[in-house]
Design an enzyme around this catalytic site. Structure first.
Site, mmCIF file in Angstrom:
data_model
loop_
_atom_site.group_PDB
_atom_site.id
_atom_site.type_symbol
_atom_site.label_atom_id
_atom_site.label_comp_id
_atom_site.label_asym_id
_atom_site.label_seq_id
_atom_site.Cartn_x
_atom_site.Cartn_y
_atom_site.Cartn_z
ATOM 1 N N ARG A 80 0.815 -1.223 0.000
ATOM 2 C CA ARG A 80 0.000 0.000 0.000
ATOM 3 C C ARG A 80 0.847 1.270 0.000
ATOM 4 O O ARG A 80 0.302 2.367 -0.045
ATOM 5 C CB ARG A 80 -0.949 -0.004 1.205
ATOM 6 C CG ARG A 80 -2.047 -1.056 1.122
ATOM 7 C CD ARG A 80 -2.948 -1.005 2.338
ATOM 8 N NE ARG A 80 -3.482 0.341 2.540
ATOM 9 C CZ ARG A 80 -3.635 0.918 3.721
ATOM 10 N NH1 ARG A 80 -3.271 0.286 4.827
ATOM 11 N NH2 ARG A 80 -4.143 2.131 3.820
ATOM 12 N N ASN A 81 2.157 1.110 0.050
ATOM 13 C CA ASN A 81 3.009 2.298 -0.040
ATOM 14 C C ASN A 81 2.993 2.773 -1.489
ATOM 15 O O ASN A 81 3.236 1.995 -2.409
ATOM 16 C CB ASN A 81 4.431 1.973 0.397
ATOM 17 C CG ASN A 81 5.267 3.225 0.612
ATOM 18 O OD1 ASN A 81 5.461 4.016 -0.299
ATOM 19 N ND2 ASN A 81 5.772 3.387 1.820
ATOM 20 N N ALA A 82 2.720 4.038 -1.695
ATOM 21 C CA ALA A 82 2.535 4.569 -3.050
ATOM 22 C C ALA A 82 3.831 4.983 -3.737
ATOM 23 O O ALA A 82 3.793 5.536 -4.836
ATOM 24 C CB ALA A 82 1.583 5.767 -3.004
#
Length: 206
Positions: A80-82
């Site tokens: 979920r880290n962009a």
């Protein structure tokens, strides 16, 4: 904490192997930390070695890899880290769709390097607010070895606070970008809002 230049991962883009290692090169500090703290419930965590090349022009600095990243030994490994999407949209490459070695190759081809400002620390979970007993990576040694470096970008406020202090007077020698954190914990901004700032990496947001 000083990091010898021998620990730095220099990979010239022109001579990039077809299939580099699938994990960020572990630093001696990381190996030492693991050996010393495997029996504790509050282990000392250590950052990865830098990913740079002699022609790196942009250096992106984070704080300290999160739990998910440390587990798989990859920069920005939390799904979920962009980070990979933000950088990919900034350079026009779908980095998030690529395997990890190819992501690193593409970054270097675009003259972008990675590192973290914290060398070692203790932390419960992955939040920067939980970081304790930090030691710093030697940013001055690294940037001194990168003759083409012109931009230093900080991924989040913790990285910026520590990194700017470490740079000292050298901060005036570079274009400095203070970017909103790519972490999913920084939810006060939408992806689109974060991207506006991250596009500055390549000048598209200016």
């Amino acid at each position: 904490m000083r990091v010898a230049l021998a620990e730095i991962l220099f990979i010239p883009a022109a001579s990039m192997p077809a299939r580099p290692s699938s994990a960020a090169a572990p630093s001696p500090a990381l190996e030492a930390a693991r050996a010393a703290d495997t029996a504790t419930n509050d282990p000392l965590l250590a950052s990865f070695a830098p990913v740079v090349a002699p022609d790196t022009r942009i250096l992106i600095l984070g704080s300290l890899p999160g739990t998910a990243s440390l587990a798989i030994r990859q920069y920005y490994g939390h799904p979920r880290n962009a980070f990979w999407k933000l950088v990919g949209d900034s350079i026009g490459v779908e980095l998030a769709e690529l395997d990890y070695p190819t992501r690193l190759s593409r970054l270097l081809e675009h003259h972008i390097g990675l590192w973290d400002v914290i060398a070692t620390a203790r932390r419960n979970g992955s939040l920067d607010s939980e970081i304790r007993e930090p030691t710093q990576n030697d940013l001055l040694d690294l940037i001194g070895s990168l003759s083409e470096l012109n931009t230093i970008a900080f991924n989040g406020s913790t990285a910026a606070k520590i990194g700017l202090k470490a740079l000292g007077e050298r901060v005036d020698d570079y274009r400095i970008l203070l970017l909103p954190s790519s972490s999913p914990a920084h939810a006060s901004l939408s992806y689109a809002q974060k991207l506006v700032s991250w596009l500055q990496l390549t000048g598209r947001g200016e």
